[in-house]
Design a protein around this motif. Structure first.
Motif, PDB file in Angstrom:
ATOM      1  N   SER A 101     -29.397 -18.333  24.218  1.00 11.21           N
ATOM      2  CA  SER A 101     -28.796 -17.552  25.304  1.00 11.21           C
ATOM      3  C   SER A 101     -28.162 -18.462  26.351  1.00 11.21           C
ATOM      4  CB  SER A 101     -29.850 -16.665  25.974  1.00 11.21           C
ATOM      5  OG  SER A 101     -30.398 -15.737  25.064  1.00 11.21           O
ATOM      6  N   ALA A 102     -28.839 -19.550  26.657  1.00 12.33           N
ATOM      7  CA  ALA A 102     -28.314 -20.473  27.662  1.00 12.33           C
ATOM      8  C   ALA A 102     -27.047 -21.156  27.174  1.00 12.33           C
ATOM      9  CB  ALA A 102     -29.382 -21.514  28.012  1.00 12.33           C
ATOM     10  N   TYR A 103     -27.013 -21.541  25.892  1.00 11.01           N
ATOM     11  CA  TYR A 103     -25.848 -22.242  25.368  1.00 11.01           C
ATOM     12  C   TYR A 103     -24.615 -21.345  25.393  1.00 11.01           C
ATOM     13  CZ  TYR A 103     -22.884 -25.131  22.432  1.00 11.01           C
ATOM     14  OH  TYR A 103     -21.843 -25.889  21.968  1.00 11.01           O
ATOM     15  N   TYR A 104     -24.783 -20.078  24.979  1.00  7.09           N
ATOM     16  CA  TYR A 104     -23.639 -19.164  24.911  1.00  7.09           C
ATOM     17  C   TYR A 104     -23.465 -18.341  26.191  1.00  7.09           C
ATOM     18  CZ  TYR A 104     -22.956 -20.268  19.998  1.00  7.09           C
ATOM     19  OH  TYR A 104     -22.690 -20.927  18.810  1.00  7.09           O
ATOM     20  N   GLU A 105     -24.357 -18.555  27.161  1.00 10.51           N
ATOM     21  CA  GLU A 105     -24.288 -17.876  28.451  1.00 10.51           C
ATOM     22  C   GLU A 105     -24.242 -16.358  28.287  1.00 10.51           C
ATOM     23  OE1 GLU A 105     -21.030 -19.529  30.616  1.00 10.51           O
ATOM     24  OE2 GLU A 105     -21.910 -21.535  30.733  1.00 10.51           O
ATOM     25  N   VAL A 106     -25.166 -15.859  27.485  1.00  4.08           N
ATOM     26  CA  VAL A 106     -25.262 -14.419  27.220  1.00  4.08           C
ATOM     27  C   VAL A 106     -26.678 -13.960  27.519  1.00  4.08           C
ATOM     28  CG1 VAL A 106     -25.180 -12.621  25.448  1.00  4.08           C
ATOM     29  CG2 VAL A 106     -23.472 -14.442  25.443  1.00  4.08           C
ATOM     30  N   ASN A 107     -26.797 -12.878  28.269  1.00  2.43           N
ATOM     31  CA  ASN A 107     -28.100 -12.287  28.550  1.00  2.43           C
ATOM     32  C   ASN A 107     -28.455 -11.316  27.436  1.00  2.43           C
ATOM     33  OD1 ASN A 107     -30.473 -11.523  29.888  1.00  2.43           O
ATOM     34  ND2 ASN A 107     -29.421  -9.812  30.908  1.00  2.43           N
ATOM     35  N   LEU A 108     -29.412 -11.700  26.603  1.00  4.15           N
ATOM     36  CA  LEU A 108     -29.839 -10.857  25.488  1.00  4.15           C
ATOM     37  C   LEU A 108     -30.931  -9.899  25.942  1.00  4.15           C
ATOM     38  CD1 LEU A 108     -29.932 -13.543  22.642  1.00  4.15           C
ATOM     39  CD2 LEU A 108     -28.211 -11.750  22.955  1.00  4.15           C
ATOM     40  N   VAL A 109     -30.732  -8.599  25.669  1.00  5.88           N
ATOM     41  CA  VAL A 109     -31.666  -7.557  26.095  1.00  5.88           C
ATOM     42  C   VAL A 109     -32.398  -7.024  24.864  1.00  5.88           C
ATOM     43  CG1 VAL A 109     -31.920  -5.360  27.304  1.00  5.88           C
ATOM     44  CG2 VAL A 109     -30.044  -6.922  27.916  1.00  5.88           C
ATOM     45  N   PRO A 110     -33.722  -7.166  24.815  1.00  2.95           N
ATOM     46  CA  PRO A 110     -34.471  -6.685  23.646  1.00  2.95           C
ATOM     47  C   PRO A 110     -34.124  -5.234  23.299  1.00  2.95           C
ATOM     48  CG  PRO A 110     -35.904  -7.983  25.032  1.00  2.95           C
ATOM     49  CD  PRO A 110     -34.611  -7.829  25.795  1.00  2.95           C
ATOM     50  N   ARG A 111     -33.834  -5.003  22.032  1.00  8.04           N
ATOM     51  CA  ARG A 111     -33.461  -3.726  21.439  1.00  8.04           C
ATOM     52  C   ARG A 111     -32.142  -3.154  21.941  1.00  8.04           C
ATOM     53  NH1 ARG A 111     -33.977  -4.466  17.642  1.00  8.04           N
ATOM     54  NH2 ARG A 111     -33.177  -2.407  17.165  1.00  8.04           N
ATOM     55  N   HIS A 112     -31.432  -3.893  22.752  1.00  8.93           N
ATOM     56  CA  HIS A 112     -30.124  -3.436  23.226  1.00  8.93           C
ATOM     57  C   HIS A 112     -29.039  -4.494  23.040  1.00  8.93           C
ATOM     58  CE1 HIS A 112     -31.611   0.321  24.976  1.00  8.93           C
ATOM     59  NE2 HIS A 112     -32.653  -0.390  25.424  1.00  8.93           N
ATOM     60  N   SER A 113     -29.344  -5.549  22.291  1.00  5.47           N
ATOM     61  CA  SER A 113     -28.378  -6.615  22.034  1.00  5.47           C
ATOM     62  C   SER A 113     -28.341  -6.925  20.537  1.00  5.47           C
ATOM     63  CB  SER A 113     -28.729  -7.885  22.815  1.00  5.47           C
ATOM     64  OG  SER A 113     -28.630  -7.663  24.199  1.00  5.47           O
TER      65      SER A 113
END
Length: 455
Positions: free
Chosen positions: A79-91
């Protein structure tokens, strides 16, 4: 992105499996796998992360090797490398061109079991040895195939949604289209036959209405396929290329079957089986095999030694056919379009029908019997599919299909096939450039070629 039927399959997977499997999108290079995966991710999830393994940096690949047993750290770093906030069960996380990094595909088993996110994989050449060597293929994959645009999708892209609906409605109610609509559909089908269904080619043609520009893109795709052969068919690339280059000549023959001795007088099918498999696995070709004793399980009597090798996209077939010169001018395509140039149209028509049947989910089979001592005599049926038959209480029966490029033809083989196999046979179909003719008493229907995708 063009409207694609496969999108509905993706939506069904998401709602049904709820993270219990990863969706594996298989398809040829440049067929739109990455595009549809990212479009789906944007529309159906709160956030997504896409990794293109054909160009992923080493530090990303190292995450898959170093943190297989520590998913918390793995997701944090990713997540840090791609600068994306991953949301459990919604990503959703997309593994693009996953064949380029087989360890990521093997890792799917653990990621799906973790259940935090959904996963979509895209790839081609996923069955060849070097792309599965030393990995355990995960059983948690739900595989789906993305094909070039079929004719209905081509009409959607062209802005002819109402005509597409009218064709579908005509087929479902078994009533012919009015002559004006029939003529329009046939004209657009001829354009589709030359342009094909590769998304980049279709997009360019719709914008420019230039066959020459579309041809240049098709040639680049063909060159990409040749580069893939050199890279992934190591050890037998010469045989793969020999088969590939011979496709137009083989399809121009009356019976369309691939005569392996045309490659060399000492060539044997057993030595080229891997080549046919490679082209099919790469989704470059649609291979059609002889079913020697056809029944509803057509594959039970498959003769791999007798194969018709169609290009997966008819537009690419046209570019390959005209590849004897550096470029193909738009004027040549226009002469073909308007019937001003004499050429073997039958090969393109049969290839087009194969493409539509494949896009509709059918494996391709044909029937050939050259035994003149058989009481029914020699016969050749272009395609066989299984289909529910209303005269047999909607039970599955074999539907033989003949593809015709002209308006004058006979149905001798269809009649012989019915006589020989009796109750195994359901409705028989002729696909031809003429309006629909329904003869339920004879259990034979003539469909215009632009309805092939409806079967």
């Amino acid at each position: 992105m063009f409207k694609r039927k496969f999108y509905d399959e993706m939506l069904e997977w998401k709602n049904r499996d709820q993270g219990a499997s990863a969706l594996l999108i298989e398809g040829a290079r440049r067929v739109g796998k990455s595009t549809i995966a990212e479009a789906f991710a944007k529309r159906e999830y709160d956030s997504y992360l896409a990794i293109d393994f054909s160009e992923a940096p080493q530090e990303v690949l190292d995450l898959f090797r170093q943190y297989r047993q520590d998913l918390e750290t793995f997701f944090t770093y990713l997540s840090a490398y791609y600068e994306v906030n991953l949301v459990p069960r919604h990503s959703v996380i997309i593994f693009d061109e996953v064949q380029s990094f087989p360890p990521a595909r093997e890792f799917i088993k653990r990621l799906v079991a973790d259940g935090r996110f959904d996963y979509i994989e895209t790839g081609s050449l996923l069955s060849i040895h070097q792309n599965v060597k030393d990995i355990v293929i995960p059983s948690e994959e739900q595989s789906g195939e993305l094909n070039p645009l079929d004719f209905e999708e081509f009409l959607w892209a062209y802005g002819n949604e109402q005509l597409a609906y009218a064709i579908r409605d005509s087929f479902e109610h078994m009533r012919p289209l009015p002559s004006a609509l029939h003529n329009k559909a046939m004209r657009l089908l001829r354009e589709y036959m030359l342009v094909g269904g590769m998304p980049q080619v279709v997009e360019d043609y719709i914008k420019q209405r230039d066959f020459g520009s579309a041809d240049r893109i098709k040639r680049r795709i063909l060159n990409l396929y040749r580069q893939d052969v050199a890279k992934y068919a190591q050890g037998y690339e010469a045989k793969v290329m020999a088969v590939f280059d011979a496709i137009p000549a083989q399809l121009s023959r009356k019976e369309k079957r691939f005569r392996i001795t045309s490659i060399g007088k000492n060539a044997r099918m057993r030595d080229y089986r891997d080549s046919f498999f490679w082209l099919s696995d790469a989704r470059v070709t649609n291979n059609c095999y002889n079913s020697t004793d056809p029944n509803v399980g057509l594959g039970l009597n498959e003769d791999e030694a007798k194969v018709k090798c169609y290009m997966a996209d008819t537009g690419l077939l046209s570019a390959l056919t005209f590849a004897d010169r550096k470029t193909t001018p738009a004027s040549l395509y226009k002469d073909v379009l308007f019937g001003k140039l004499a050429f073997n149209e039958g090969m393109f028509v049969e290839n087009l029908v194969a493409q539509q049947l494949r896009a509709s989910g059918h494996r391709l089979f044909f029937y050939s019997c050259g035994n003149h001592e058989d009481k029914y005599g020699a016969m050749e049926i272009d395609f066989l599919i299984t289909r529910e038959f209303e005269n047999s209480a909607m039970k599955a029966r074999i539907s033989p299909i003949e593809a015709k490029s002209g308006i004058r033809y006979g149905t001798v083989s269809l009649n012989k096939f019915k006589e020989k196999f009796g109750k195994r046979v359901g409705m028989r179909f002729v696909l031809a450039p003429k309006p629909m003719v329904v003869d339920k008493a004879a259990e034979c229907i003539t469909l215009p070629l632009y309805m092939a995708h409806c079967l």
